[in-house]
Design an enzyme around this catalytic site. Structure first.
Site, PDB file in Angstrom:
ATOM      1  N   ASP A  63      -5.167   8.807   9.165  1.00 24.40           N
ATOM      2  CA  ASP A  63      -5.208   7.723  10.153  1.00 24.40           C
ATOM      3  C   ASP A  63      -5.122   8.313  11.568  1.00 24.40           C
ATOM      4  O   ASP A  63      -5.301   9.519  11.768  1.00 24.40           O
ATOM      5  CB  ASP A  63      -4.062   6.739   9.866  1.00 24.40           C
ATOM      6  CG  ASP A  63      -4.389   5.311  10.245  1.00 24.40           C
ATOM      7  OD1 ASP A  63      -4.921   5.100  11.348  1.00 24.40           O
ATOM      8  OD2 ASP A  63      -4.116   4.397   9.448  1.00 24.40           O
ATOM      9  N   ARG A  70     -13.750  -2.331   8.968  1.00 33.57           N
ATOM     10  CA  ARG A  70     -12.950  -3.556   8.876  1.00 33.57           C
ATOM     11  C   ARG A  70     -13.745  -4.768   9.327  1.00 33.57           C
ATOM     12  O   ARG A  70     -13.685  -5.817   8.723  1.00 33.57           O
ATOM     13  CB  ARG A  70     -11.662  -3.413   9.700  1.00 33.57           C
ATOM     14  CG  ARG A  70     -10.647  -4.512   9.375  1.00 33.57           C
ATOM     15  CD  ARG A  70      -9.292  -4.218   9.964  1.00 33.57           C
ATOM     16  NE  ARG A  70      -9.275  -4.315  11.424  1.00 33.57           N
ATOM     17  CZ  ARG A  70      -8.182  -4.179  12.163  1.00 33.57           C
ATOM     18  NH1 ARG A  70      -7.010  -3.910  11.578  1.00 33.57           N
ATOM     19  NH2 ARG A  70      -8.226  -4.266  13.482  1.00 33.57           N
ATOM     20  N   ASP A 109     -12.300   1.550  12.051  1.00 38.70           N
ATOM     21  CA  ASP A 109     -11.280   0.495  12.104  1.00 38.70           C
ATOM     22  C   ASP A 109     -11.298  -0.133  13.500  1.00 38.70           C
ATOM     23  O   ASP A 109     -11.971   0.350  14.419  1.00 38.70           O
ATOM     24  CB  ASP A 109      -9.917   1.116  11.801  1.00 38.70           C
ATOM     25  CG  ASP A 109      -8.860   0.091  11.449  1.00 38.70           C
ATOM     26  OD1 ASP A 109      -9.182  -1.115  11.363  1.00 38.70           O
ATOM     27  OD2 ASP A 109      -7.697   0.496  11.257  1.00 38.70           O
ATOM     28  N   ASP A 146      -8.627  -9.065  15.005  1.00 41.06           N
ATOM     29  CA  ASP A 146      -7.605  -8.152  14.502  1.00 41.06           C
ATOM     30  C   ASP A 146      -6.344  -8.969  14.221  1.00 41.06           C
ATOM     31  O   ASP A 146      -5.594  -9.300  15.132  1.00 41.06           O
ATOM     32  CB  ASP A 146      -7.332  -7.064  15.549  1.00 41.06           C
ATOM     33  CG  ASP A 146      -6.233  -6.105  15.114  1.00 41.06           C
ATOM     34  OD1 ASP A 146      -5.723  -6.245  13.992  1.00 41.06           O
ATOM     35  OD2 ASP A 146      -5.889  -5.207  15.908  1.00 41.06           O
ATOM     36  N   ASP A 151      -5.165  -5.883   7.029  1.00 41.44           N
ATOM     37  CA  ASP A 151      -3.727  -5.604   7.080  1.00 41.44           C
ATOM     38  C   ASP A 151      -2.926  -6.603   6.258  1.00 41.44           C
ATOM     39  O   ASP A 151      -2.264  -7.508   6.783  1.00 41.44           O
ATOM     40  CB  ASP A 151      -3.252  -5.606   8.534  1.00 41.44           C
ATOM     41  CG  ASP A 151      -3.891  -4.486   9.342  1.00 41.44           C
ATOM     42  OD1 ASP A 151      -4.447  -3.565   8.740  1.00 41.44           O
ATOM     43  OD2 ASP A 151      -3.839  -4.548  10.586  1.00 41.44           O
ATOM     44  N   HIS A 153      -2.838   2.287   0.438  1.00 40.29           N
ATOM     45  CA  HIS A 153      -2.655   2.479   1.882  1.00 40.29           C
ATOM     46  C   HIS A 153      -1.344   1.839   2.294  1.00 40.29           C
ATOM     47  O   HIS A 153      -0.926   0.829   1.716  1.00 40.29           O
ATOM     48  CB  HIS A 153      -3.829   1.846   2.636  1.00 40.29           C
ATOM     49  CG  HIS A 153      -3.819   2.100   4.118  1.00 40.29           C
ATOM     50  ND1 HIS A 153      -3.401   3.292   4.673  1.00 40.29           N
ATOM     51  CD2 HIS A 153      -4.185   1.312   5.157  1.00 40.29           C
ATOM     52  CE1 HIS A 153      -3.510   3.227   5.989  1.00 40.29           C
ATOM     53  NE2 HIS A 153      -3.981   2.037   6.312  1.00 40.29           N
TER      54      HIS A 153
END
Length: 964
Positions: free
Chosen positions: A452, A625, A565, A306, A641, A699
């Site tokens: 979300d 993701r 996610d 992440d 991201d 997004h």
């Protein structure tokens, strides 16, 4: 009391930090990710050991006399590490379609080594033709069905060379870097001898001293904790490997300790791509398309992490890992899959220093002063050597072969290939309703609205915030009534709360990952204190799938789909923000063995849930993701991201191209950038780029200003509307490309070299790209650009899709790219189907008429394909579809069915035909079902553009249009 108070303080501090993270305060103030939170190779003990392993000659040797054929299509031979006498077995497997597999495993491992499951599909085998040279101790293998492909095994030192048409293509262990750390017993450090002997201890009633009693108790306790047998002595040949080497049995990164009960078990192997100057693949990295040389720098890392607001032009690990690499030169394309789900580092050496080394050795390239060569050093923390080779020879062949191994792409429903609108977070039902109406009021189509984490009840997935979303079913039905869908986020971390039914049920069933001591592993994520489901267990995946039933997922409807996610998995307080490697999964495997598989397993379970919900009638949609080889079978991915910066538009192109070459067809980047605020020009250019990329979703972060298109100045809003409408006009083409990817493995978005494989100037090119074989797209990736210099390859000519102006090729042209458009060209020799009646969503366009754009090459020829079905079910598998071959030659345009029975009924008809690069005809006639009809047309002599209006023939029929 003190301990409870301390725990209370810690929890309060964590909640405060979490609130700051969620509000963006801790994120938005940084320019980019803090790279010190993630390992370098120098901080990874196994990477350091393997990278520093450089023997003068390989200690591995094959026993020529042990050659055997256990079964058809398999050849085996024994191997010995002559340095430490450790035995191994080398297996070759001949596979259909010019592929083969090489495996090396310990002959008698102390424990089983991890072999990646559920990734390689059942592939038919073929025969090996085996010959030997006993004098030279060489074994020659030839694929019986592909006799041009040969493998030469040199026994001592061990080396494999792969040939195609008698030219060397691959070489394994030619640089002596094969290194398998065999599983071993943990050594016990001998106690230091005292300076003087202690006095004799007193004995108890049983004749044992208290010290001995304590010592035995400690020994018993140690036997309970240490999983490996303890030995006092080591074999002489193992001492050099084991003595004084840090990180073999435990390792620390920052404050996190990694216990390694199995000890060292890493593997390394060098592979050389001979006569190749460029290699591609091994996503995911924010890097260029052609892989760089990592000599003297950081290797490419494959370890799902992440990483927010990631750095560009970097080899650092990101969210997904696919250990597949492609080599391409002007003669052939090849690929190799390093099947390993553990942390992996990939060193690439394409430096000038190594040019011609192997080519000179082979002597196959006489007359060439230097032979390009890329040497790749694969390093994984655990597992076996398990390598699959796809021998091409064309890019399309490699994609077919690779996806035959790992699966072709899922076939997304039509709505999923259209435009998606997302934000962290649309705050309530009124917000959803306002945004939905805003698109209609401003005449901007869209197909799906996303929610979300804030839509849930306190970050409890499969729930709704009853204050913000009190009527979720009515909300979804209102969208569905307008032809639209909704997606909600469902992450793998489960809030620790005995009153939360997902947690309590999973805990009762013992479904969570365990920590090193066997207790339920808990980490921090968006829901606070969280446990993580062990998706490696089939029973957990089955249970998770059942959660999508409307009876359990209250407030869900058949029009609700899923976003998985944070499934790397993300653990805020874990090492590198992920799970500890010594956590335990099903079968006793540690997390280190399965890490890169974790996210894929969650998606598998989510897809199964959607399938069960519709009784396997409706096609699924899941965005993930984290990904691994084979993830393309289940859903879409995005590049994570990113940030509202020009560089992130630029690097989205090679990132999406790379995952496409590794099998994932449905991929995109967050339009507008997830982090930071975006200005009008930047977001406009991003919409224009996203409209020509496979997954098209806007997004933004919760802390960014709202960025729906109508919130910008009129000139930007209009340009964004035009970009979205351009996507909808091209949906027939995109949908056909997705079907082709589903059946052949070819990516919808491709590098230019894929379509023009002999043009060496394209091998490192990633500024522009192909959508299918017909469209060349070059996004604008810098501010203030009004003209773009575009290279047009090939020799069939190109046409500007906006002006219809023709350009010869190969050629570099300067074209106008004002704010209203980017450079998009149609290749001469292609036919592109479009629908020009754009409606508010794709489902309303299902039976609308088509327009065919026919771009002629220098021979006056063009061809294309069109796939049509209902757009959302699996009925196409039962033959309910129409697949048309469109061909223009000798002044005749024809449409013929590629499927024997076109069972899908549609009222769609041919509204218009636009032919570029043609002379004016005297008449145009349509023939269908034996009837002739004269058609009207207009002609622009300056553009050589013919427009045939209203042929009005049904698209499901076969027909011809003849120009006289």
């Amino acid at each position: 009391m003190k301990q409870n108070y301390t725990q209370y303080c810690h929890k309060r501090i964590f909640v405060f930090i979490l609130v700051l993270m969620m509000s963006g305060i801790l994120i938005q103030d940084t320019d980019s990710v803090d790279s010190t939170n993630f390992k370098k190779c120098s901080q990874s003990s196994f990477c350091q050991r393997q990278r520093s392993y450089k023997p003068e000659t390989s200690p591995y040797a094959a026993n020529f006399d042990s050659l055997r054929t256990p079964k058809e299509g398999q050849v085996s031979i024994d191997i010995l590490n002559t340095k430490n006498n450790q035995p191994f077995v080398l297996d070759f497997y001949a596979l259909e379609d010019g592929m083969f597999n090489v495996k090396i495993n310990e002959a008698n491992p102390l424990h089983p080594r991890y072999i990646v499951p559920d990734t390689i599909l059942d592939v038919n085998s073929q025969k090996f033709v085996v010959s030997t040279d006993s004098a030279k101790r060489i074994v020659n293998l030839q694929l019986a069905e592909n006799p041009n492909i040969k493998i030469t095994l040199t026994c001592s030192p061990l080396r494999l060379d792969v040939f195609d048409d008698d030219e060397p293509v691959f070489s394994l262990n030619s640089r002596h870097l094969l290194n398998i750390e065999h599983l071993r017993q943990k050594p016990v450090q001998k106690p230091k001898e005292p300076d003087s002997p202690p006095p004799p201890p007193e004995e108890n009633e049983e004749g044992k001293s208290p010290e001995n009693e304590e010592s035995e108790e400690q020994a018993d306790a140690q036997e309970e904790v240490v999983e490996e047998p303890v030995v006092e002595e080591k074999a002489e040949e193992e001492k050099e490997d084991e003595d004084d080497i840090d990180g073999m049995w435990e390792e620390t990164f920052k404050t996190h300790q990694d216990n390694k009960p199995r000890g060292p078990e890493s593997i390394g192997l060098d592979t050389s791509f001979i006569n190749f100057a460029h290699v591609y693949g091994v996503p995911e990295h924010a890097d260029h398309l052609s892989l760089r040389s990592t000599v003297g720098s950081e290797p490419y890392r494959l370890y799902n992490l992440d990483v927010f607001e990631y750095e560009l032009d970097s080899t650092a690990a990101l969210y997904g890992s696919i250990p597949f690499m492609i080599g391409h030169n002007g003669k052939r394309t090849v690929g190799m899959l390093w099947l390993n789900s553990a942390e992996t580092w990939v060193d690439v050496d394409s430096s000038e220093d190594n040019k011609g080394v192997l080519g000179t050795v082979f002597g196959y390239f006489a007359g060439q002063e230097t032979v390009p060569e890329v040497n790749v050093h694969w390093i994984s923390e655990s597992g076996i050597i398990d390598v699959y080779f796809t021998m091409g020879p064309t890019p399309a062949d490699v994609m077919r072969q690779y996806t035959k191994l790992t699966g072709t792409s899922y076939f997304p429903p039509m709505w999923a290939s259209a435009y998606h609108q997302c934000r962290w977070n649309y705050k309530d039902e009124d917000d959803v309703r306002t945004v939905d109406q805003g698109f209609d009021e401003h005449d901007i189509p869209y197909d799906c609205l996303w929610l979300d984490i804030e839509h849930t009840d306190g970050k409890r997935y499969f729930t709704w915030d009853s204050h913000k979303f009190p009527n979720p079913v009515e909300m979804q039905n209102a969208l569905a009534a307008r032809g639209r869908k909704m997606v909600t986020i469902i992450d793998p971390h489960i809030k620790v709360d005995s009153n939360y039914h997902i947690y309590s049920d999973a805990q009762a069933k013992d479904f969570f990952v365990k920590d090193r001591n066997g207790a339920e592993f808990k980490g921090w994520c968006w829901s606070g204190d969280s446990s993580y489901l062990d998706f490696t267990k089939p029973e957990v995946r089955e249970w998770w799938a059942s959660r999508f039933s409307p009876e359990i997922y209250k407030g869900s409807t058949p029009n609700l789909f899923t976003w998985n996610d944070m499934n790397e998995p993300s653990v805020f307080n874990g090492p590198e923000m992920t799970m500890h490697k010594d956590c335990k999964h099903a079968g006793g495997w540690e997390h280190r063995h399965v890490h890169n598989l974790y996210g894929r397993y969650q998606v598998v379970a989510t897809v199964d849930g959607q399938l069960a919900r519709s009784d396997h009638k409706e096609r699924t949609f899941v965005l993930t993701r984290a990904f691994f080889a084979g993830s393309q079978r289940y859903g879409a991915i995005w590049t994570g991201d990113n940030a509202a910066e020009w560089g992130h538009i630029e690097f989205s192109v090679p990132m999406i191209l790379t995952v496409g070459l590794c099998g994932i067809a449905h991929a995109g980047a967050d339009v507008g950038g997830f982090f930071k605020n975006v200005d009008g020009e930047l977001i406009t250019r991003w919409y224009q780029a996203g409209a020509y990329q496979p997954f098209f979703r806007a997004h933004g972060h919760i802390d960014t200003t709202r960025r729906e298109p109508w919130l910008f100045e009129e000139k930007y809003r209009d340009a964004m509307r035009s970009a979205v409408r351009a996507r909808y006009e091209l949906l027939p083409y995109w949908y056909t490309l997705f079907y082709q990817s589903h059946t052949t493995g070819e990516p919808p978005m491709r590098p230019l070299w894929y379509e023009f494989p002999k043009d060496r100037s394209l091998f490192a090119h990633d500024k522009s790209y192909m959508v299918g074989r017909a469209l060349l797209v070059q996004p604008v990736v810098a501010a203030g650009v009004t003209y773009s210099s575009v290279y047009l390859p090939g020799n069939s000519g190109w046409y500007d899709t906006t002006t219809y102006q023709s350009y010869p090729s190969p050629n570099t042209v300067s074209v106008s790219t004002p704010l209203t458009n980017i450079a998009v060209f149609q290749r001469g020799g292609t036919i592109v189907p479009r629908k020009l009646r754009v409606r508010r969503c794709s489902s309303l366009m299902t039976h609308d008429p088509y327009t065919l754009h026919v771009a002629l090459d220098h021979q006056g020829r063009a061809e294309g394909e069109l796939f049509m079905d209902d757009g959302h079910t699996y009925e196409y598998k039962n033959g309910k579809y129409n697949y048309k071959k469109l061909v223009f030659e000798n002044k005749v345009l024809s449409s013929r069915s590629l499927n024997s029975t076109a069972l899908w009924e549609t009222n769609s008809w041919l509204e218009r035909v636009v032919i570029m690069g043609i002379s004016k005809p005297s008449s145009v006639q349509l023939e269908t079902e034996g009837r002739l009809t004269t058609l009207g047309f207009t002609f622009d002599p300056n553009k050589r553009l013919l427009t045939i209006r209203k042929p009005a023939v049904k698209m499901q029929k076969d027909w011809t249009i003849t120009l006289s």
